[in-house]
Design a protein around this motif. Structure first.
Motif, mmCIF file in Angstrom:
data_model
loop_
_atom_site.group_PDB
_atom_site.id
_atom_site.type_symbol
_atom_site.label_atom_id
_atom_site.label_comp_id
_atom_site.label_asym_id
_atom_site.label_seq_id
_atom_site.Cartn_x
_atom_site.Cartn_y
_atom_site.Cartn_z
ATOM 1 N N ALA A 109 5.730 5.148 5.984
ATOM 2 C CA ALA A 109 6.270 3.873 5.672
ATOM 3 C C ALA A 109 5.701 2.884 4.968
ATOM 4 C CB ALA A 109 6.022 3.110 7.330
ATOM 5 N N ARG A 110 5.490 3.226 3.565
ATOM 6 C CA ARG A 110 5.054 2.450 2.244
ATOM 7 C C ARG A 110 6.193 2.336 1.872
ATOM 8 N NH1 ARG A 110 5.352 3.971 -2.496
ATOM 9 N NH2 ARG A 110 5.062 6.133 -1.913
ATOM 10 N N ASP A 111 5.947 0.906 1.446
ATOM 11 C CA ASP A 111 6.850 0.206 0.383
ATOM 12 C C ASP A 111 7.299 1.064 -0.471
ATOM 13 O OD1 ASP A 111 8.600 -1.030 -0.932
ATOM 14 O OD2 ASP A 111 7.914 -3.102 -0.993
ATOM 15 N N PRO A 112 8.726 1.485 -0.778
ATOM 16 C CA PRO A 112 8.269 2.517 -1.825
ATOM 17 C C PRO A 112 8.392 1.403 -3.667
ATOM 18 C CG PRO A 112 10.532 2.089 -1.069
ATOM 19 C CD PRO A 112 9.179 1.537 -0.181
ATOM 20 N N HIS A 113 8.345 0.281 -3.661
ATOM 21 C CA HIS A 113 8.300 -0.067 -4.588
ATOM 22 C C HIS A 113 6.993 -0.530 -4.774
ATOM 23 C CE1 HIS A 113 12.859 -1.050 -2.957
ATOM 24 N NE2 HIS A 113 13.088 -0.321 -4.200
ATOM 25 N N GLU A 114 6.312 -0.663 -4.614
ATOM 26 C CA GLU A 114 4.958 -0.960 -4.222
ATOM 27 C C GLU A 114 4.508 0.521 -5.751
ATOM 28 O OE1 GLU A 114 2.559 -3.791 -4.706
ATOM 29 O OE2 GLU A 114 4.834 -4.901 -3.834
ATOM 30 N N PRO A 115 3.691 -0.656 -6.661
ATOM 31 C CA PRO A 115 3.268 1.240 -7.394
ATOM 32 C C PRO A 115 2.172 1.716 -6.448
ATOM 33 C CG PRO A 115 3.183 -1.320 -8.199
ATOM 34 C CD PRO A 115 3.540 -1.303 -6.951
ATOM 35 N N ARG A 116 2.315 3.304 -7.257
ATOM 36 C CA ARG A 116 1.031 4.476 -6.546
ATOM 37 C C ARG A 116 0.338 4.856 -7.134
ATOM 38 N NH1 ARG A 116 5.473 9.415 -4.729
ATOM 39 N NH2 ARG A 116 5.870 8.993 -2.591
ATOM 40 N N PRO A 117 -1.076 5.304 -6.084
ATOM 41 C CA PRO A 117 -1.398 5.920 -7.609
ATOM 42 C C PRO A 117 -1.228 6.742 -8.631
ATOM 43 C CG PRO A 117 -2.226 5.638 -5.184
ATOM 44 C CD PRO A 117 -0.833 5.584 -5.320
ATOM 45 N N THR A 122 4.472 2.210 -17.086
ATOM 46 C CA THR A 122 5.969 1.892 -17.216
ATOM 47 C C THR A 122 6.783 1.981 -15.546
ATOM 48 O OG1 THR A 122 6.003 2.218 -19.687
ATOM 49 C CG2 THR A 122 7.708 2.843 -18.719
ATOM 50 N N ILE A 123 6.149 3.443 -14.891
ATOM 51 C CA ILE A 123 6.516 3.554 -14.180
ATOM 52 C C ILE A 123 6.443 2.248 -12.813
ATOM 53 C CG2 ILE A 123 6.492 5.728 -11.892
ATOM 54 C CD1 ILE A 123 8.242 5.518 -14.838
ATOM 55 N N ALA A 124 5.234 2.565 -12.108
ATOM 56 C CA ALA A 124 5.203 0.999 -11.706
ATOM 57 C C ALA A 124 5.548 -0.385 -12.295
ATOM 58 C CB ALA A 124 3.702 0.201 -12.233
ATOM 59 N N GLU A 125 6.236 -1.090 -12.987
ATOM 60 C CA GLU A 125 7.067 -1.499 -13.375
ATOM 61 C C GLU A 125 8.698 -0.791 -12.606
ATOM 62 O OE1 GLU A 125 8.905 -4.149 -17.572
ATOM 63 O OE2 GLU A 125 6.804 -2.629 -17.716
ATOM 64 N N TRP A 126 9.106 -0.297 -13.208
ATOM 65 C CA TRP A 126 10.177 0.300 -12.721
ATOM 66 C C TRP A 126 10.097 0.521 -11.119
ATOM 67 C CZ3 TRP A 126 10.962 5.460 -10.319
ATOM 68 C CH2 TRP A 126 11.401 5.371 -9.199
ATOM 69 N N ARG A 127 9.398 0.640 -11.097
ATOM 70 C CA ARG A 127 9.322 0.958 -9.299
ATOM 71 C C ARG A 127 9.292 -1.120 -8.857
ATOM 72 N NH1 ARG A 127 7.878 5.061 -6.297
ATOM 73 N NH2 ARG A 127 6.427 6.472 -7.870
#
Length: 197
Positions: A109-117, A122-127
């Protein structure tokens, strides 16, 4: 025999792809880039892969080649949201801001907009960007522009290509784009005259 490669006898350059009706038939994947303000087609391509993954970067490069610069923003559907493409078009001198939906997690149930490990910056900023109300509002433009142009194409008969081969299919798509843009030019001039008059 199952272990032997097969090709279409009617069009060997086409690839078997899954269709909207659930069936599989030889087909081409048509890519159309659209200006959100005017619904003018700004780029076209035809590929022989059934997925849009990996097609965002070549289209952005086509925009740069045609217009001498990349678009400020790129709105694409989830099928285009390949991390490598987002990285490529979002960084460097000719970068573009990507607006693409973030895939929802399958298990947790993780927030999809939170950066993943393991996400790059760039991808974290996009999320994070796609979780904002501003990005969601900007992304709404895609439905009224790109999807509208796709619907217009289908309504005008661009559902099945009556030619064989990648070169001919691309030619038909270019003719469609030219005709579409001429019709948009007429409509845009009429709108501008009505505003001025």
């Amino acid at each position: 025999e199952k272990d032997k490669a097969r090709v279409s006898t009617t069009d060997p350059e086409a690839r078997v792809m899954k269709m909207a009706d659930g069936g599989f038939r030889p087909a081409y994947n048509v890519e159309i880039a659209t200006d959100t303000a005017s619904q003018v087609i700004t780029g076209v391509d035809v590929v022989t892969t059934g997925s849009d993954q990996g097609q965002m970067s070549p289209m952005v490069e086509q925009q740069r080649d045609r217009y001498g610069r990349t678009p400020d923003e790129t709105l694409v559907d989830g099928g285009f949201a390949k991390h490598e493409d987002i990285e490529k078009v979002s960084t460097g001198e000719d970068s573009t801001v990507v607006y693409a939906p973030v895939q929802k997690p399958k298990k947790d149930a993780r927030d999809p907009h939170e950066p993943r490990p393991g996400d790059s910056e760039t991808i974290a900023e996009w999320r994070r960007r796609m979780g904002t109300a501003e990005a969601k509002e900007i992304y709404k433009d895609r439905a009224s522009t790109a999807e509208c142009v796709n619907a217009i194409a289908r309504n005008r008969g661009l559902q099945q290509f009556l030619v064989r081969g990648l070169v001919k299919v691309r030619a038909v798509l270019l003719w469609f784009a030219l005709a579409h843009n001429l019709m948009r030019a007429v409509a845009l001039r009429a709108e501008a005259a009505a505003i001025a008059g």
